[in-house]
Every structure is written in C-alpha cells, then in structure tokens.
Design a protein around this motif. Structure first.
Motif, PDB file in Angstrom:
ATOM      1  N   ARG A 140       0.856  -1.186   0.000  1.00 28.74           N
ATOM      2  CA  ARG A 140       0.000   0.000   0.000  1.00 28.74           C
ATOM      3  C   ARG A 140       0.901   1.248   0.000  1.00 28.74           C
ATOM      4  O   ARG A 140       0.711   2.172  -0.783  1.00 28.74           O
ATOM      5  CB  ARG A 140      -0.904  -0.001   1.240  1.00 28.74           C
ATOM      6  N   GLY A 143       2.598   1.561  -3.219  1.00 26.62           N
ATOM      7  CA  GLY A 143       1.608   2.004  -4.209  1.00 26.62           C
ATOM      8  C   GLY A 143       1.448   3.518  -4.250  1.00 26.62           C
ATOM      9  O   GLY A 143       1.299   4.104  -5.319  1.00 26.62           O
ATOM     10  N   TYR A 144       1.496   4.156  -3.064  1.00 31.61           N
ATOM     11  CA  TYR A 144       1.394   5.625  -3.043  1.00 31.61           C
ATOM     12  C   TYR A 144       2.500   6.238  -3.896  1.00 31.61           C
ATOM     13  O   TYR A 144       2.276   7.192  -4.627  1.00 31.61           O
ATOM     14  CB  TYR A 144       1.533   6.170  -1.611  1.00 31.61           C
ATOM     15  N   SER A 146       4.363   4.575  -6.287  1.00 26.18           N
ATOM     16  CA  SER A 146       4.314   4.148  -7.699  1.00 26.18           C
ATOM     17  C   SER A 146       3.199   4.848  -8.464  1.00 26.18           C
ATOM     18  O   SER A 146       3.268   4.983  -9.680  1.00 26.18           O
ATOM     19  CB  SER A 146       4.193   2.628  -7.811  1.00 26.18           C
ATOM     20  N   ASP A 147       2.158   5.340  -7.779  1.00 26.14           N
ATOM     21  CA  ASP A 147       1.108   6.106  -8.456  1.00 26.14           C
ATOM     22  C   ASP A 147       1.648   7.427  -8.996  1.00 26.14           C
ATOM     23  O   ASP A 147       1.040   8.046  -9.865  1.00 26.14           O
ATOM     24  CB  ASP A 147      -0.023   6.464  -7.466  1.00 26.14           C
ATOM     25  N   ASN A 148       2.743   7.877  -8.446  1.00 28.03           N
ATOM     26  CA  ASN A 148       3.242   9.213  -8.763  1.00 28.03           C
ATOM     27  C   ASN A 148       4.561   9.284  -9.518  1.00 28.03           C
ATOM     28  O   ASN A 148       4.974  10.354  -9.943  1.00 28.03           O
ATOM     29  CB  ASN A 148       3.389  10.023  -7.472  1.00 28.03           C
TER      30      ASN A 148
ATOM     31  N   SER B 114       2.929  -0.428 -12.736  1.00 26.94           N
ATOM     32  CA  SER B 114       1.854   0.283 -13.407  1.00 26.94           C
ATOM     33  C   SER B 114       2.517   1.220 -14.413  1.00 26.94           C
ATOM     34  O   SER B 114       3.663   1.621 -14.230  1.00 26.94           O
ATOM     35  CB  SER B 114       1.047   1.077 -12.387  1.00 26.94           C
ATOM     36  N   THR B 117       3.303   7.315 -13.973  1.00 29.08           N
ATOM     37  CA  THR B 117       3.048   8.675 -14.433  1.00 29.08           C
ATOM     38  C   THR B 117       4.132   9.558 -13.864  1.00 29.08           C
ATOM     39  O   THR B 117       4.891   9.146 -13.004  1.00 29.08           O
ATOM     40  CB  THR B 117       1.703   9.183 -13.893  1.00 29.08           C
ATOM     41  N   LYS B 119       3.267  12.329 -12.514  1.00 21.94           N
ATOM     42  CA  LYS B 119       2.482  13.231 -11.677  1.00 21.94           C
ATOM     43  C   LYS B 119       3.272  13.698 -10.449  1.00 21.94           C
ATOM     44  O   LYS B 119       3.290  14.875 -10.133  1.00 21.94           O
ATOM     45  CB  LYS B 119       1.207  12.505 -11.244  1.00 21.94           C
TER      46      LYS B 119
END
Lengths: 348, 157
Positions: A140, A143-144, A146-148, B114, B117, B119
């Motif tokens: 989790r 993930g924070y 890797s989202d960015n 994934s 990005t 971002k």
C-alpha cells in the motif's frame, strides 16, 4: 537530549500485541527495493539527485501515512545506531555520505529508506508470523509512490535494482525464529539444510555474517526473480510453520526428558535478570532466550512475550542510552541496563 | 520407512523426479541422498555466485559503455552494481546468464509496474515553485501555481 527518535523507543503503554506463533516467531519482515527510472542509481547519483529524491518522496507520502521523516545527517551517531538496533535501517545506510532519509510510520512497523543501495527500500516489520498483513501494508505504501513516479522496470527482468541479487520482485522476506528446542535436540543443521534446498538462507539475527546467538535464527529468500510475490510469501510461511512443528515436538522432548534441567535454567535466568546489578547485552540475550522458552512452554506465567521483546530491543547498547537520555560508558551502561531490566520485571 | 538405497537407515528425504516417460520416487537417508548429490550441504549465496561470475573478465569489457550513465561493463564487473536503469539493457548479452545462475530464473513473473506517471515529479516541482514564489512575494504567480496544484487534487498547498 536525543529527542529526534525518543518517540521510537517502546514503552510499556504502547507495546504491540503479538501475532501468530509469537512464542517461536519473534518477528516477520518484508523488504521491497525500488528505483526511479529517470534518476541515476545510488552509485552514480549526485548530491542534488539525492536531495531531490528525498523531497519528492516526502511530498508523496506526507499526509497519507502518519509518521516522521528523519534525515540521517541531522541525527547524532547514537540515534543512528539506535535505528539500526530497532531494525529500521541497514548497517550500510547509517554510514553513507550522501544525503539519506528514513520515513518511519507511527508505531514503527513501516519504514522507507531513501538513498540506500537502491533509491527506495520499503520495509514492514511485525511480531509473530504474519506475512499477508505485512505485505498488504508494505505494498500500500509502495503504491502511493508508484502512483506518482515511474519505477525502473523491464518486462523481462521486472524491477531493476542496483545489484543483480535483488532484481525482479525486489522483495526479501525474513522470519526471525527462536529455536531452543532444535538446538537441544541437535536438529538445527538438518532443518537449515532443508531450508537451503528450497532456496532459503539462514543467518544469525543481526544480519549477514553475524553469528547465531540466543538460539535466534533469521530465514529469508535467496532468489528474487522467477516467482510471484504471494507464492514466495506462502512458501516461506509454509517453511516457518514446518519448523514451528518440529520445534514444538522438540520442546515436548525437553519437557519429558529434561524438564528439571530446563526449569532450573529458566528460573535461574529469571533470578539473574531480576537481581543483577550489572549486565552486558550478550548475557541478556542468552538469559532472555531461556526466559522466552519458559514463557512459551507455560513454565513462566507472570511475564509476557511483549515484555521480553521490549527488553530485547531496549537493552541493546545505543537504545539503553537513549532510554536513559544520556551518553554512558560501557560499564555505566551495564549498570543502567541491569537497573532497567529489574524495573521492567517488577523487581527492586 | 527404510532408505531405498542402503536398506539400513531410516529414510529422511523424499525425492521425486518427473521425467517425460516415467516418474522416479525415492526415499533416502541423509547419507545416501548426499552420495547421489541430492543433498546440498554447502550452497553458495547469490552474493558469492555474483562475485565469482564477475571475476570472469574480457578485453571487450572496457568498450561496452552505457550511453546514459557512461558506466562500462568493466566498471560494473569491478563494483558489482549498476549505474542506472539503462545499464542492464546495454549489458544484457553479458549478464543474462548471471541472473539465471544467481536466481535459477531470468524471467520476472511477479507484480507488474503500473504504466507509471510523472504526476509526482510535476506536483513536487509545483510545490517547489510555490515555495519560491511565496519567498519572493510573487503572490500572483503563487495563486496560479495553487490553481495548478488543485487540478492535481492538492488543496492544502
């Protein structure tokens, strides 16, 4: 003094509840290595890259998970040493010259080392055997980030790491086990050879190259590529459960064949810990081993595993100094350590 | 159960080999398993295997250079670590076998990254710009940056 990390030191009012099989499994740990694709790896990165990475990760994690970022260069040597003793950072990390930072979640079970051998090393640590809970927390947090950002990744080899020994999943899972039964029945070597056969490695508790002390063993995966993360965690859990079964049988053997001898050893250990006026950390580790066994088999009833876990961490050299909030020479340290343990075990 | 080989000691190891035409099952004692080479008594760690493999040097190593971080294959063999994410593609032909020998596999089947990005980079840069704008009292610029941050869902900037 040493307020930077004082909050980390466990105290009786915030000892964590222990997970499954915690009389044998001291703790479980998962570590995941990640690098960002557009920043040179640690070996080639510049000071500005290192600072930039710290700022970036901080901006992503801040506000999502409660905790603190500590810049290692702001800490005193004793505080850095203490992070190591709490298993929150690696030995190589505290001596790095580049800017380094560590994020530690409230409660200390999650952490992220920034600018270790890899850009990021996510870690989850918990007491007892609980890989599924730990892995969801670690991923989790991962993930924070890797989202960015884009992690260095390649379809064939998976996550790219500084060293080939971590490539693929970048994941290392370890379980710390207390195995006095196997030591007594001379089955340790057999079990360890078995672990080696299925790609696991066994070491002493303070990591690579360290000797085995206090019947404590660390088992972890050797290979990081060619399997799914959950399959690896299942495999190490299965192995740990198998070792737990053998350990329990060995403890039964002790209780039928050598009960008085062991009872004597356990109660002498309790007596020494409750009465000693000076004690070094190695002796503590060995006495705690006997005591832990006594709690596990139900001979010692008035001391909890949480208390023993707390003493094990707090009696280490740097932690004991932070606990008392003063720098102590070795001799003074041994006196203060004995004082703390007597107090913790309810003696005078 | 007694060992299938010596018929003397109790079997402690169960060995099963699936071949195209048959399946071999054996119950063996430690000693006989060891004689058949099925019991690993001392295995090199991945780190030790890596060190051993990196010692195999060639004259070409100096000439193979990563276009991104300028690390040569020779340097990689000396330090055992990559300089950036493109080193691995550059040295691929020379290190493929290393991965297989260290990990007994060279194919990642775990979590996929994934698409990724940028971002985070953009938000981070905007926050830095905002800080600079506020430091230099450029409040109009700061307001514009705040609006951009709001587009990313950042309200507390």
């Amino acid at each position: 003094m040493h307020d930077n990390i004082r909050w980390l030191i466990p105290s009786s009012d915030k000892t964590l509840p222990c997970g499954e099989e915690s009389e044998i499994v001291v703790s479980s740990r998962i570590r995941v290595a990640r690098n960002l694709e557009n920043i040179p790896f640690e070996l080639k990165m510049k000071q500005t890259d290192a600072e930039y990475l710290i700022g970036l990760v901080r901006s992503i994690i801040d506000g999502k998970v409660n905790g603190e970022f500590l810049n290692l260069r702001d800490l005193k040597p004793l505080e850095r040493e203490s992070l190591l003793e709490c298993h929150l950072v690696s030995p190589g990390f505290i001596t790095k010259e580049k800017p380094t930072s560590v994020f530690i979640s409230e409660g200390g079970n999650l952490s992220v080392m920034i600018n270790e051998e890899d850009h990021l090393r996510f870690q989850g640590i918990g007491c007892g055997l609980n890989f599924s809970g730990l892995s969801s927390e670690v991923f989790r947090l991962e993930g924070y980030v890797s989202d960015n950002v884009s992690f260095a990744y390649n379809d064939n080899y998976g996550y790219l790491t500084s060293c080939l020994t971590n490539i693929g999943t970048g994941m290392r899972a370890s379980v710390f086990m207390h195995l006095p039964g196997l030591v007594f029945t001379n089955e340790v070597e057999k079990v360890l050879k078995g672990a080696l056969q299925i790609g696991m490695t066994v070491r002493g508790i303070y990591g690579e190259g360290s000797e085995i002390r206090g019947s404590l063993f660390q088992i972890s995966n050797q290979h990081t590529i060619g399997f799914k993360e959950e399959d690896l965690l299942e495999r190490i859990t299965k192995l740990a459960k198998m070792i737990i079964d053998i350990e329990k049988k060995a403890r039964d053997v002790i209780m039928t064949k050598a009960r008085s001898e062991f009872e004597d050893k356990i109660f002498r250990s309790v007596a020494i810990l409750k009465a000693a006026r000076t004690i070094n950390s190695m002796e503590v580790l060995n006495l705690l081993s006997a005591l832990r066994f006594g709690v596990g088999v139900g001979i010692v009833k008035d001391i909890t595993l949480q208390t023993l876990n707390e003493i094990m961490v707090l009696s280490r050299p740097a932690n004991i100094q932070l606990y008392f909030g003063e720098m102590l020479e070795e001799q003074e340290r041994d006196i203060k350590r004995a004082e703390y343990i007597r107090k913790r075990l309810g003696a005078n | 159960m007694l060992c299938d080989d010596c018929r003397n000691k109790p079997a402690s190891i169960f060995f099963k080999e699936v071949l195209p035409d048959k399946t071999v099952e054996l119950h063996l004692c430690d000693e006989c398993a060891s004689k058949r080479g099925l019991l690993v008594t001392k295995k090199l760690s991945p780190q030790e295997i890596l060190q051993k493999l990196l010692r195999q040097k060639s004259a070409q190593d100096e000439k193979i250079i990563c276009p991104n971080c300028y690390m040569s294959l020779a340097e990689f063999k000396r330090v055992g670590r990559f300089g950036c994410n493109q080193c691995i593609t550059t040295f691929d032909d020379h290190i493929k076998h290393l991965i297989k020998q260290i990990h007994q596999s060279d194919r990642h089947i775990g979590r996929k990254s994934s698409s990724g990005t940028k971002k985070g980079f953009e938000i981070y840069k905007l926050r830095e710009d905002l800080k600079n704008a506020l430091d230099s009292e450029a409040y109009e610029d700061a307001a514009k940056i705040r609006d951009k941050l709001k587009d990313y869902g950042i309200e507390d900037a």
